[in-house]
Design a protein around this motif. Structure first.
Motif, PDB file in Angstrom:
ATOM      1  N   PRO A   1     -40.183  42.829  35.948  1.00 32.18           N
ATOM      2  CA  PRO A   1     -39.132  42.150  35.193  1.00 32.18           C
ATOM      3  C   PRO A   1     -39.749  41.448  33.989  1.00 32.18           C
TER       4      PRO A   1
ATOM      5  N   SER B   1     -40.846  49.035  34.224  1.00 30.39           N
ATOM      6  CA  SER B   1     -40.138  47.828  33.786  1.00 30.39           C
ATOM      7  C   SER B   1     -38.657  47.890  34.146  1.00 30.39           C
ATOM      8  N   ILE B   2     -38.012  46.742  34.157  1.00 34.82           N
ATOM      9  CA  ILE B   2     -36.540  46.744  34.300  1.00 34.82           C
ATOM     10  C   ILE B   2     -35.950  47.529  33.133  1.00 34.82           C
TER      11      ILE B   2
ATOM     12  N   GLY C   1     -41.111  41.600  23.072  1.00 31.85           N
ATOM     13  CA  GLY C   1     -40.230  41.985  24.171  1.00 31.85           C
ATOM     14  C   GLY C   1     -38.868  41.343  24.047  1.00 31.85           C
ATOM     15  N   THR C   2     -37.922  41.860  24.821  1.00 33.84           N
ATOM     16  CA  THR C   2     -36.565  41.299  24.845  1.00 33.84           C
ATOM     17  C   THR C   2     -36.532  40.040  25.706  1.00 33.84           C
ATOM     18  N   THR C   3     -37.493  39.946  26.635  1.00 34.49           N
ATOM     19  CA  THR C   3     -37.509  38.784  27.549  1.00 34.49           C
ATOM     20  C   THR C   3     -38.407  37.666  27.036  1.00 34.49           C
TER      21      THR C   3
ATOM     22  N   SER D   1     -40.199  46.508  24.232  1.00 30.41           N
ATOM     23  CA  SER D   1     -38.871  47.037  23.921  1.00 30.41           C
ATOM     24  C   SER D   1     -38.373  46.794  22.507  1.00 30.41           C
TER      25      SER D   1
ATOM     26  N   TYR E   1     -38.332  52.416  24.600  1.00 36.09           N
ATOM     27  CA  TYR E   1     -39.228  51.797  25.596  1.00 36.09           C
ATOM     28  C   TYR E   1     -38.835  52.261  26.999  1.00 36.09           C
TER      29      TYR E   1
HETATM   30  C1  VAH Z   1     -39.883  43.499  27.157  1.00 33.22           C
HETATM   31  N1  VAH Z   1     -41.282  41.920  28.414  1.00 33.22           N
HETATM   32  O1  VAH Z   1     -39.082  42.595  27.030  1.00 33.22           O
HETATM   33  C2  VAH Z   1     -41.008  43.317  28.181  1.00 33.22           C
HETATM   34  C3  VAH Z   1     -40.572  43.930  29.476  1.00 33.22           C
HETATM   35  C4  VAH Z   1     -38.934  43.698  31.268  1.00 33.22           C
HETATM   36  C5  VAH Z   1     -39.223  43.398  29.909  1.00 33.22           C
HETATM   37  O2  VAH Z   1     -40.556  45.288  29.439  1.00 33.22           O
HETATM   38  O3  VAH Z   1     -39.798  44.531  26.532  1.00 33.22           O
END
Ligand code: VAH
Length: 313
Positions: free
Chosen positions: A170, A117-118, A182-184, A80, A142
């Motif tokens: 997730p 993905s979420i 990624g954002t996570t 993302s 994304y």
């Molecule tokens: C992200 N880890 O942060 C990936 C993923 C749910 C998050 O798509 O982009």
């Protein structure tokens, strides 16, 4: 035989190893890579690897034909935050690449797993107990590519009978291969600071809730969905699956139960904070539970304990 596109990524490295273990002598798992040097030692030692450019359909077709591939795990994606820096490239990898995979799968009758993905949800999707089927208007490239990928994969199933299946992952937490962009990712990086005895500078706000899953559960979900009885599948692309939902404050508290003097401070990254706030807090996964018996095993404390035991700074 199985082809894993993206076998050197955060999911790919562990999925390749797990599938080789799982299949044993019943099939060969080909580790697809873009740069040879990035293939980890243990993947090179445990089976064959093959160079792949997901944008080269003819080369992909040759690989599928040569190695008698019947299942393709397509893990090629630009995550993302990185994708926002080059949306056109993210689209090419995410969608032009997927179209190549689906066209080759249609021709050679392969099953296809492409993770969603979420990130496929957007600010207008319900945030709590996010339903399997609801409004999905993601605000990142994304997310746009993930929703498109889900629709394209469902289309290839309905129109051509290609056996496409998928789960909406997730944020994934692992210690083998770090996530890229990624954002996570904060929920992985936090452990490296903790084991180094360093204060963690968190780019996401203290009360920002997101879904997470420990990698062993994610790998099991990717294998179980592909082995599920297709007669029982009402959905295909793509199932909500989750394990835990937490904020940076909550995971910091869970770490402090092991490392009492662990410190965290917040330096919000507007890009990633904006993305995180557009995603669900907690998804409803009842369809995965009823249609293919999905059940997570690692919840927050078990994940934290295992990560702190295994993270090597
Ligand atoms: C992200 N880890 O942060 C990936 C993923 C749910 C998050 O798509 O982009």
């Amino acid at each position: 035989n199985v082809l894993i596109i993206g076998s050197t990524g955060q999911i790919g490295t562990e999925l390749t190893a797990a599938l080789r273990e799982h299949l044993g002598k019943s099939g060969t798992v080909y580790a697809g890579y873009t740069k040879r040097r990035s293939v980890p030692e243990y993947l090179q030692k445990t089976g064959p690897s093959v160079e792949i450019d997901i944008l080269d359909r003819d080369a992909l077709e040759k690989i599928v034909e040569t190695y008698q591939i019947d299942t393709i795990y397509n893990l090629a994606a630009v995550l993302s935050a990185t994708a926002e820096k080059d949306p056109v490239n993210a689209w090419h990898v995410g969608i032009d690449g997927l179209l190549n995979v689906l066209e080759v799968a249609r021709k050679y009758n392969c099953a296809v797993f492409t993770p969603s993905s979420i990130g496929a949800f957007g600010p207008s999707s319900p945030k709590v107990n996010t339903p399997q089927d609801c409004v999905m208007r993601p605000t990142t490239i994304y997310g746009v590519s993930k929703v498109t990928g889900e629709l394209l994969s469902d289309y290839y199933f309905k129109r051509f009978g290609v056996d496409t299946r998928s789960v909406r992952f997730p944020g994934l937490i692992s210690y083998t291969t770090p996530p890229g962009g990624g954002t996570t990712d904060y929920a992985v990086d936090i452990f490296y600071s903790a084991v180094e005895g360093e204060k963690f500078v968190c780019p996401i706000g203290p009360d920002t809730k997101m879904d997470f899953m420990y990698m062993p559960d994610a790998i099991r979900a990717a294998i179980e969905i592909m082995e599920a009885d297709s007669a029982k599948l009402v959905h295909r692309n793509s199932f909500n699956v989750t394990a835990m939902s937490f904020t940076p404050k909550e995971i910091a508290e869970a770490i402090r139960r092991h490392i009492p003097d662990f410190q965290i401070e917040y330096q919000i990254d507007p890009l990633r904070q904006g993305i995180a706030e557009s995603w669900p807090d907690f998804m409803d996964q009842s369809c995965a539970e009823t249609e293919w018996g999905w059940e997570p095993r690692y919840l927050l404390d078990a994940m934290v304990e295992d990560m702190l035991k295994n993270v090597v700074p």
